[in-house]
Design a protein around this motif. Sequence first.
Motif, PDB file in Angstrom:
ATOM      1  N   SER A  80      29.708  29.346  49.485  1.00 26.70           N
ATOM      2  CA  SER A  80      28.955  30.248  49.024  1.00 26.70           C
ATOM      3  C   SER A  80      28.325  31.168  49.802  1.00 26.70           C
ATOM      4  CB  SER A  80      27.772  29.651  47.980  1.00 26.70           C
ATOM      5  OG  SER A  80      26.981  28.799  48.732  1.00 26.70           O
ATOM      6  N   GLN A  81      27.890  30.859  50.995  1.00 29.38           N
ATOM      7  CA  GLN A  81      27.365  31.595  51.910  1.00 29.38           C
ATOM      8  C   GLN A  81      28.212  32.567  52.355  1.00 29.38           C
ATOM      9  OE1 GLN A  81      25.632  29.723  55.429  1.00 29.38           O
ATOM     10  NE2 GLN A  81      24.894  31.509  56.080  1.00 29.38           N
ATOM     11  N   ARG A 109      28.686  35.083  49.624  1.00 24.79           N
ATOM     12  CA  ARG A 109      27.575  36.102  49.622  1.00 24.79           C
ATOM     13  C   ARG A 109      27.636  37.355  50.524  1.00 24.79           C
ATOM     14  NH1 ARG A 109      24.468  31.535  48.313  1.00 24.79           N
ATOM     15  NH2 ARG A 109      23.764  31.100  50.684  1.00 24.79           N
ATOM     16  N   LYS A 147      30.120  39.723  49.613  1.00 25.52           N
ATOM     17  CA  LYS A 147      29.605  40.947  48.561  1.00 25.52           C
ATOM     18  C   LYS A 147      28.527  41.838  48.956  1.00 25.52           C
ATOM     19  CE  LYS A 147      30.264  37.527  44.714  1.00 25.52           C
ATOM     20  NZ  LYS A 147      29.621  36.593  43.595  1.00 25.52           N
TER      21      LYS A 147
END
Length: 258
Positions: free
Chosen positions: A162-163, A166, A169
């Motif tokens: 997920s890092q 992120r 993004k």
Amino acid sequence: MKSQTKIICIANQKGGVGKTTTAVNLAACLAAAERQTLLIDIDPQGNATSGVGVDKSILKQTVYDALINEVDPAALIIDTGHPFLHILPANSDLAGAELELASELAREQRLKMMLATLGEQYRYIIIDCPPSLNLLTINAMTAADSVLIPLQCEFYAMEGFSQILRTIKLIQKMINPALKIEGILLTMFDARSNLGKEVAEEIRTHFPGQVFDAVIPRNVRLAEAPSHGKPIIYYDITSRGAASYLQLAREIIQRESI
């Protein structure tokens, strides 16, 4: 740099997921398909450099000199001896680059500006990033059209994933809105392990349409190849590792309008 050059960075802040193995072997397989390919090593460990047979200990100049001292990158590119495959090498000199870039204007754009000077010589540029989300990785994502994320088929596969999503993004929002996820590549897959199969299935379920069909197996020959300074297709073309990376290259080529 015009759109006919495709720039893909290979990134995952987690170490040991097959990132450099993927950068070296994808570049070699694209080159084997007669696409002019440049492999850029921006990891201070320089493993992609040695992985194509270049002795990093004797290099007088590297990608560091292009990023920091504004040396023409074309003068630093090395012919690997494999048809259609060149490398812009790295060694431990690059370790200080992040500190030296920190105070520079447009520091996250340095690699992008550097690559613009190469014009359209290459069909593919593959960038091997460090195993961290630092300024060098941000430079790679700023310069790239897409990010390919290697993800190992192990219990902690999703940890840290997920890092990087992120970070992608954030880069899209702040610096490079055109940046895409090229795909998620399942690596270190053990067909004998139920856990490996479960993890692969879970990732495909969570990210439909974003996971490559090609799956990179745990493979002894694939692990041996770097110590011989050869991509797997030049070390053992008959191995499962070679077949998997050739399949990955085919998938990427099929996505392009060539």
